[in-house]
Design a protein around this motif. Structure first.
Motif, mmCIF file in Angstrom:
data_model
loop_
_atom_site.group_PDB
_atom_site.id
_atom_site.type_symbol
_atom_site.label_atom_id
_atom_site.label_comp_id
_atom_site.label_asym_id
_atom_site.label_seq_id
_atom_site.Cartn_x
_atom_site.Cartn_y
_atom_site.Cartn_z
ATOM 1 N N ASN A 1 9.781 -10.109 39.664
ATOM 2 C CA ASN A 1 10.409 -11.142 40.486
ATOM 3 C C ASN A 1 9.303 -12.037 41.043
ATOM 4 O O ASN A 1 8.408 -11.559 41.744
ATOM 5 C CB ASN A 1 11.199 -10.473 41.619
ATOM 6 N N HIS A 2 9.379 -13.338 40.767
ATOM 7 C CA HIS A 2 8.317 -14.261 41.206
ATOM 8 C C HIS A 2 8.281 -14.440 42.720
ATOM 9 O O HIS A 2 7.302 -14.955 43.251
ATOM 10 C CB HIS A 2 8.485 -15.622 40.531
ATOM 11 N N GLN A 3 9.334 -14.005 43.420
ATOM 12 C CA GLN A 3 9.309 -14.061 44.886
ATOM 13 C C GLN A 3 8.530 -12.888 45.473
ATOM 14 O O GLN A 3 8.033 -12.975 46.587
ATOM 15 C CB GLN A 3 10.738 -14.061 45.432
ATOM 16 N N GLU A 4 8.442 -11.801 44.728
ATOM 17 C CA GLU A 4 7.714 -10.615 45.178
ATOM 18 C C GLU A 4 6.285 -10.602 44.643
ATOM 19 O O GLU A 4 5.365 -10.153 45.324
ATOM 20 C CB GLU A 4 8.452 -9.354 44.727
ATOM 21 N N VAL A 5 6.110 -11.056 43.420
ATOM 22 C CA VAL A 5 4.788 -11.128 42.790
ATOM 23 C C VAL A 5 4.453 -12.618 42.657
ATOM 24 O O VAL A 5 4.941 -13.287 41.757
ATOM 25 C CB VAL A 5 4.783 -10.438 41.410
ATOM 26 N N GLU A 6 3.646 -13.112 43.586
ATOM 27 C CA GLU A 6 3.399 -14.554 43.651
ATOM 28 C C GLU A 6 2.066 -14.943 42.994
ATOM 29 O O GLU A 6 1.393 -15.880 43.428
ATOM 30 C CB GLU A 6 3.417 -15.026 45.109
ATOM 31 N N MET A 7 1.714 -14.228 41.931
ATOM 32 C CA MET A 7 0.443 -14.492 41.258
ATOM 33 C C MET A 7 0.484 -13.917 39.854
ATOM 34 O O MET A 7 1.222 -12.972 39.572
ATOM 35 C CB MET A 7 -0.714 -13.890 42.051
ATOM 36 N N VAL A 8 -0.317 -14.511 38.973
ATOM 37 C CA VAL A 8 -0.370 -14.054 37.587
ATOM 38 C C VAL A 8 -1.725 -14.415 36.997
ATOM 39 O O VAL A 8 -2.374 -15.376 37.434
ATOM 40 C CB VAL A 8 0.775 -14.695 36.755
ATOM 41 N N LEU A 9 -2.158 -13.636 36.014
ATOM 42 C CA LEU A 9 -3.326 -13.980 35.215
ATOM 43 C C LEU A 9 -2.838 -14.381 33.827
ATOM 44 O O LEU A 9 -1.902 -13.772 33.295
ATOM 45 C CB LEU A 9 -4.263 -12.774 35.084
ATOM 46 N N LEU A 10 -3.459 -15.375 33.236
ATOM 47 C CA LEU A 10 -3.147 -15.761 31.864
ATOM 48 C C LEU A 10 -4.299 -15.297 30.980
ATOM 49 O O LEU A 10 -5.458 -15.660 31.222
ATOM 50 C CB LEU A 10 -2.964 -17.279 31.756
ATOM 51 N N GLY A 11 -3.985 -14.499 29.979
ATOM 52 C CA GLY A 11 -5.006 -13.912 29.135
ATOM 53 C C GLY A 11 -6.012 -14.919 28.613
ATOM 54 O O GLY A 11 -5.627 -15.961 28.052
ATOM 55 N N ASN A 12 -7.294 -14.640 28.817
ATOM 56 C CA ASN A 12 -8.422 -15.485 28.404
ATOM 57 C C ASN A 12 -8.485 -16.832 29.120
ATOM 58 O O ASN A 12 -9.297 -17.686 28.754
ATOM 59 C CB ASN A 12 -8.407 -15.739 26.883
ATOM 60 N N HIS A 13 -7.651 -17.030 30.132
ATOM 61 C CA HIS A 13 -7.602 -18.319 30.819
ATOM 62 C C HIS A 13 -7.957 -18.147 32.294
ATOM 63 O O HIS A 13 -9.088 -18.395 32.691
ATOM 64 C CB HIS A 13 -6.228 -18.952 30.611
ATOM 65 N N GLY A 14 -7.014 -17.705 33.086
ATOM 66 C CA GLY A 14 -7.300 -17.554 34.504
ATOM 67 C C GLY A 14 -6.046 -17.424 35.329
ATOM 68 O O GLY A 14 -4.943 -17.242 34.802
ATOM 69 N N PRO A 15 -6.189 -17.505 36.661
ATOM 70 C CA PRO A 15 -5.080 -17.221 37.569
ATOM 71 C C PRO A 15 -4.254 -18.445 37.990
ATOM 72 O O PRO A 15 -4.781 -19.546 38.140
ATOM 73 C CB PRO A 15 -5.795 -16.637 38.785
ATOM 74 N N PHE A 16 -2.981 -18.200 38.199
ATOM 75 C CA PHE A 16 -2.076 -19.110 38.907
ATOM 76 C C PHE A 16 -1.447 -18.319 40.044
ATOM 77 O O PHE A 16 -1.184 -17.121 39.905
ATOM 78 C CB PHE A 16 -0.968 -19.644 37.992
ATOM 79 N N ALA A 17 -1.211 -18.993 41.168
ATOM 80 C CA ALA A 17 -0.521 -18.373 42.300
ATOM 81 C C ALA A 17 0.409 -19.401 42.915
ATOM 82 O O ALA A 17 0.204 -20.606 42.762
ATOM 83 C CB ALA A 17 -1.528 -17.870 43.331
ATOM 84 N N TRP A 18 1.417 -18.955 43.615
ATOM 85 C CA TRP A 18 2.395 -19.862 44.214
ATOM 86 C C TRP A 18 2.894 -19.263 45.520
ATOM 87 O O TRP A 18 2.528 -18.152 45.899
ATOM 88 C CB TRP A 18 3.555 -20.120 43.247
ATOM 89 N N GLY A 19 3.739 -20.012 46.214
ATOM 90 C CA GLY A 19 4.277 -19.531 47.473
ATOM 91 C C GLY A 19 5.241 -20.532 48.061
ATOM 92 O O GLY A 19 5.616 -21.511 47.416
ATOM 93 N N LYS A 20 5.615 -20.297 49.331
ATOM 94 C CA LYS A 20 6.621 -21.147 49.974
ATOM 95 C C LYS A 20 6.105 -22.555 50.231
ATOM 96 O O LYS A 20 6.878 -23.488 50.429
ATOM 97 C CB LYS A 20 7.088 -20.508 51.282
ATOM 98 N N ASN A 21 4.780 -22.723 50.261
ATOM 99 C CA ASN A 21 4.174 -24.046 50.412
ATOM 100 C C ASN A 21 2.773 -23.997 49.784
ATOM 101 O O ASN A 21 2.335 -22.956 49.286
ATOM 102 C CB ASN A 21 4.124 -24.480 51.884
ATOM 103 N N ALA A 22 2.083 -25.138 49.820
ATOM 104 C CA ALA A 22 0.771 -25.213 49.188
ATOM 105 C C ALA A 22 -0.237 -24.286 49.858
ATOM 106 O O ALA A 22 -1.057 -23.656 49.190
ATOM 107 C CB ALA A 22 0.275 -26.656 49.204
#
Length: 233
Positions: A161-182
């Motif tokens: 659930n993207h509301q519970e897990v607010e971050m991800v790694l993309l293989g060989n690339h890097g991280p993205f994160a999100w939230g209720k605001n910037a």
């Protein structure tokens, strides 16, 4: 003359400057966006502008289909990823992408970050997911748009659930994160980098280090986020 999007630009500018101040970017690599759901637009850092030169008026305003609404500069090269996520996850308010060292290292290793300790559990109860490297046909297509697809496909495949897990790694690339605001997206980016470093060091000290036990995961997450949360004022 003040723009109707001035507050949005200021929010985006402040978040981008904080990303730099927290040591999460290398030169101009990295970006934060902020969304205005009422007007169906988002603000993002212009591409390749050094942080010391960046001004609020430089921030670019776009709609979710990547049409520039306001701004004279070319938006971040990652803009289409941000747009895709805003279009598909209508409850997020900000997105950040960094090239932070330890987060990128785990992404390059193509590994989820295991939940080893309570710092991790204070923020989420799962391993931080690493999406598989992008397929060749997607790389050769609309790459940045397809990066958004890659993120959402990862969450669907791992049943997250993207509301519970607010971050991800993309293989060989890097991280993205999100939230209720910037600002929350930046916060989550810093948390991700710290947890990535801690997990790396844990593995160095003990390659067989066990995951945090479920009872501690539950306790630390729920004292901050549960219905009876008691952390903070």
């Amino acid at each position: 003359m003040s723009s109707k999007y001035q507050a949005l630009k200021e929010e985006c500018y402040a978040a981008n400057m904080q990303l730099n101040e927290l040591g999460l970017v290398v030169y101009t690599f990295g970006n934060v966006s902020a969304v205005d759901r009422e007007n169906g637009v988002f603000a993002i850092k212009p591409s390749g502008v050094p942080y010391e030169d960046l001004k609020p008026e430089d921030i670019v305003i776009l709609d979710y289909d990547n049409n520039i609404i306001e701004g004279n500069l070319r938006p971040s090269s990652d803009t289409k990823t941000h747009a895709y996520l805003y279009k598909n996850w209508d409850d997020i308010g900000g997105i950040a992408h960094t090239h932070a060292k330890f987060s990128v290292a785990w992404a390059q290793a193509q590994m989820d970050i295991p939940i080893f300790g309570t710092t991790h559990a204070d923020h989420l109860t799962k391993d931080i997911p690493c999406a598989a490297p992008m397929r060749d046909d997607l790389i050769e297509g609309n790459y940045e748009h397809n990066t958004g697809i890659q993120i959402i496909d990862c969450f669907n495949e791992k049943e997250l659930n993207h509301q519970e897990v607010e971050m991800v790694l993309l293989g060989n690339h890097g991280p993205f994160a999100w939230g209720k605001n910037a600002a929350k997206a930046v916060y989550n980016s810093k948390v991700l980098e710290v947890v990535a470093e801690m997990a790396y060091l844990t593995r160095q000290i003990n390659p067989e280090a066990p995951r945090l036990k479920d009872s501690l995961i539950k306790k630390h997450y729920e004292r901050k986020h549960g219905k009876d949360a008691y952390y903070g004022q």
